[in-house]
Design an enzyme around this catalytic site. Structure first.
Site, PDB file in Angstrom:
ATOM      1  N   ARG A   1       0.824  -1.212   0.000  1.00 36.84           N
ATOM      2  CA  ARG A   1       0.000   0.000   0.000  1.00 36.84           C
ATOM      3  C   ARG A   1       0.856   1.259   0.000  1.00 36.84           C
ATOM      4  O   ARG A   1       0.471   2.286  -0.557  1.00 36.84           O
ATOM      5  CB  ARG A   1      -0.935  -0.001   1.212  1.00 36.84           C
ATOM      6  CG  ARG A   1      -2.133  -0.929   1.062  1.00 36.84           C
ATOM      7  CD  ARG A   1      -3.009  -0.909   2.287  1.00 36.84           C
ATOM      8  NE  ARG A   1      -2.296  -1.400   3.463  1.00 36.84           N
ATOM      9  CZ  ARG A   1      -2.804  -1.458   4.681  1.00 36.84           C
ATOM     10  NH1 ARG A   1      -4.037  -1.029   4.897  1.00 36.84           N
ATOM     11  NH2 ARG A   1      -2.101  -1.939   5.686  1.00 36.84           N
TER      12      ARG A   1
ATOM     13  N   TYR B   1      -7.627 -15.450  12.400  1.00 35.94           N
ATOM     14  CA  TYR B   1      -6.422 -15.419  11.565  1.00 35.94           C
ATOM     15  C   TYR B   1      -6.019 -16.842  11.188  1.00 35.94           C
ATOM     16  O   TYR B   1      -5.707 -17.137  10.023  1.00 35.94           O
ATOM     17  CB  TYR B   1      -5.291 -14.724  12.315  1.00 35.94           C
ATOM     18  CG  TYR B   1      -3.935 -14.867  11.670  1.00 35.94           C
ATOM     19  CD1 TYR B   1      -3.580 -14.084  10.571  1.00 35.94           C
ATOM     20  CD2 TYR B   1      -3.002 -15.781  12.154  1.00 35.94           C
ATOM     21  CE1 TYR B   1      -2.336 -14.220   9.969  1.00 35.94           C
ATOM     22  CE2 TYR B   1      -1.761 -15.921  11.564  1.00 35.94           C
ATOM     23  CZ  TYR B   1      -1.427 -15.142  10.478  1.00 35.94           C
ATOM     24  OH  TYR B   1      -0.195 -15.287   9.883  1.00 35.94           O
TER      25      TYR B   1
END
Length: 274
Positions: free
Chosen positions: A57, A180
Site C-alpha cells: 500500500r 487469523y
C-alpha cells in the site's frame, strides 16, 4: 526493513544459487514487499538476477530497498508498485501494468497478510473481513491472475508460492488469532487445491506454501498495537526465525528441478515447544 545488507548478502550471496540460473531476468511478483518477509524475499530474488515487482500500500520502504539493491550491484532489479490488495480493482490494475510494462508474471509470491486481535466470541466483523479480504481473497485473485498471465504467454514452468503460517496447520490456544488461523487453514487448502487444478490443466506450473512459525517482524507489534511490551515479549522469549530464513526457503523451492514439487515447508524456531 529487516536484516542488514551484509547479513542478507552474506547468507544468500550475489552469485546464482544452483538451479536458479533459469529464473535469471524473469519476472517475480512479491506482495507485501515493504518490510519483513516480503522485503527479504524481494531482496533475495534480486540477488539471484530476477526482475521483481514488489507491491504494498505504501512503497517508500520498497523504493529504499530498490536503491540499496542497485548500489550493492545485485544483478536483478526491484520495481516498486503501489497496490491496495484489499481492492480487486487495484490488483487487476497492477497485473495490467505488469503485462503492459514487463510482459507478465513468471513467479507469484503471495506474501501479504494481516492479523487483527478479533476473537470469535467478541471480535468485530470489520476485523474479520480485513483478514479474509487480504489473507484469502487477495491471495486467490493474485493466484488466478498470475496463472492467466502465464497461460496467455505459454509459460509452462512458472511457480506460485504462498507464504502461509504454522497457524494454518494447528489452532493456537490464543483466542485473538483464531480467525487469523482460519484464514491460514484456507491458504493450506487453497495451495493443495491449486496444485490439483494445475495438474488437471496439464501444466508444469508448480504450487508451494511455506509455513513459518514465529518470525521476528513487525507482525506482533501490529497485532498488539495497544500493548507494545506484549509484542516485544513475543520475540524475546526464544530465538525466533528471521525473514531471511523464509527467503532462503523460497530460493530453495525455486531452485529445485522442474520435476520436483515442494508442497509445503513447515518452519519453527528450534527453541519453540508448540
Amino acid at each position: 526493513m529487516s536484516g542488514s545488507r551484509s547479513e542478507v548478502g552474506g547468507r544468500l550471496g550475489t552469485t546464482a544459487r544452483a538451479g536458479m540460473e533459469r529464473w535469471r531476468d524473469r519476472l517475480a511478483l512479491v506482495t507485501g514487499a515493504s518490510g519483513g518477509i516480503g522485503a527479504a524475499v524481494a531482496r533475495a530474488l534480486v540477488q539471484q538476477g530476477l526482475k521483481v515487482v514488489g507491491c504494498a500500500r505504501t512503497v517508500g520502504n520498497i523504493e529504499e530497498l530498490a536503491a540499496e539493491c542497485k548500489s550493492a550491484g545485485y544483478p536483478g532489479t526491484l520495481i516498486p508498485h503501489r497496490c491496495d490488495l484489499s481492492s480487486e480493482e487495484g490488483i487487476l490494475s497492477m497485473f495490467s501494468a505488469v503485462r503492459s510494462q514487463h510482459g507478465g508474471v513468471d513467479i507469484c509470491i503471495n506474501n501479504a497478510g494481516l492479523a487483527r486481535p478479533d476473537t470469535l466470541l467478541s471480535g468485530s466483523t470489520s476485523g474479520w473481513k480485513d483478514m479474509f479480504n487480504v489473507n484469502v481473497l487477495a491471495l486467490s485473485i493474485c493466484t488466478r491472475e498470475a496463472y492467466q498471465s502465464m497461460k496467455e504467454r505459454k509459460v509452462d514452468d512458472g511457480h506460485i508460492i504462498n507464504i502461509n503460517s504454522m497457524s494454518g496447520h494447528q489452532v493456537s490456544p490464543h483466542s485473538m488469532i483464531h480467525f487469523y488461523s482460519a484464514t491460514k487453514y484456507a491458504v493450506t487448502a487453497l495451495t493443495e487445491g491449486l496444485r490439483q487444478e494445475l495438474r488437471e490443466a496439464q501444466t508444469h506450473i508448480r504450487a508451494t506454501c511455506i509455513s513459518p512459525e514465529v518470525v521476528e517482524t513487525q507482525f506482533a507489534f501490529k497485532l498488539h498495537d495497544k500493548d507494545p511490551e506484549k509484542a516485544a515479549a513475543t520475540y524475546e522469549c526464544i530465538k525466533c526465525l528471521k525473514p531471511e530464513d523464509v527467503a532462503e526457503a523460497v530460493i530453495y523451492v525455486l531452485s529445485t528441478p522442474p520435476h520436483v514439487q515442494i508442497g509445503d515447508i513447515q518452519m519453527r524456531p528450534t527453541e519453540q515447544v508448540i
